[in-house]
Design a protein around this motif. Sequence first.
Motif, PDB file in Angstrom:
ATOM      1  N   ARG A 110       0.733  -1.300  -0.040  1.00 19.91           N
ATOM      2  CA  ARG A 110      -0.046  -0.087  -0.188  1.00 19.91           C
ATOM      3  C   ARG A 110       0.878   1.330  -0.133  1.00 19.91           C
ATOM      4  O   ARG A 110       2.062   1.169   0.472  1.00 19.91           O
ATOM      5  CB  ARG A 110      -1.013   0.047   1.229  1.00 19.91           C
ATOM      6  N   ASP A 111       0.344   2.522  -0.374  1.00 17.18           N
ATOM      7  CA  ASP A 111       1.007   3.571  -0.648  1.00 17.18           C
ATOM      8  C   ASP A 111       0.590   4.292   0.895  1.00 17.18           C
ATOM      9  O   ASP A 111      -0.102   3.738   1.847  1.00 17.18           O
ATOM     10  CB  ASP A 111       0.655   4.587  -1.753  1.00 17.18           C
ATOM     11  N   SER A 112       1.310   5.515   1.207  1.00 17.98           N
ATOM     12  CA  SER A 112       1.107   6.247   2.472  1.00 17.98           C
ATOM     13  C   SER A 112      -0.232   6.495   2.573  1.00 17.98           C
ATOM     14  O   SER A 112      -0.677   6.896   3.994  1.00 17.98           O
ATOM     15  CB  SER A 112       2.001   7.680   2.148  1.00 17.98           C
ATOM     16  N   ARG A 113      -1.333   6.659   1.879  1.00 13.26           N
ATOM     17  CA  ARG A 113      -2.735   6.723   2.095  1.00 13.26           C
ATOM     18  C   ARG A 113      -3.446   5.493   2.200  1.00 13.26           C
ATOM     19  O   ARG A 113      -4.658   5.511   2.209  1.00 13.26           O
ATOM     20  CB  ARG A 113      -3.245   7.545   0.890  1.00 13.26           C
ATOM     21  N   GLY A 114      -2.765   4.265   2.392  1.00 14.83           N
ATOM     22  CA  GLY A 114      -3.369   2.856   2.547  1.00 14.83           C
ATOM     23  C   GLY A 114      -3.963   2.426   1.197  1.00 14.83           C
ATOM     24  O   GLY A 114      -4.718   1.375   1.310  1.00 14.83           O
TER      25      GLY A 114
END
Length: 209
Positions: A110-114
């Motif tokens: 996942r990226d930093s935003r989920g």
Amino acid sequence: MLNRSTREAGNCKFNRRIVLLFWLMVAVSFRANADQFFLILDPYFYRAAITVPIEGTKQTLLAYYRAIDRETLTAAKPQELAEKDRPASVQQTLDHARRLLAIVRPEVIRDSRGVITALRLESFDPTFSSILLLPDLGNRYADLLGPDCYFAVPNRQTILCFPRLATDIQSFAALVHSLYHNDPWPISTEIFEIADGHLRVCGKFSDDF
């Protein structure tokens, strides 16, 4: 004392039988794939004797290999795998690939935003790349990635799956190149897709990162 000694001897015999049975099962499992032929992804520079081209690339091929044991493959020779026998090997490959896929548990990235940006699939089976020959693989994880995902196959043990939309696939270039260059069995730094049921290359991961 006699009865106790007799029981212990019996238990020892029983335990020895259990141990022997265990090692017999291991030996049978270890040789389960021996002398079978599989079609897997291969870099062109391995110079395998029997190959099949992949649309869109000359850097990566499909190559026939013979399984020596569960962890070791050797390139098949034309004299041991006649052309008439290759369709059976392809079917055997697909059957084995489906069994592999059934037990693989993808790691979600996942990226930093989920938001899910990729799935990482791994297996110690050296034929693992053959799952890309399954025509329905592109939609296997549609609930997580959406339909018709992209793939990276940096080495024999690792496959990355990417959503077709809303992901900067080139942001994974450093990871793909690392997995490719730091593995004893590299395969490709190209981007793959399954179109009309067939594997093809549709791009390449940048080496400028």
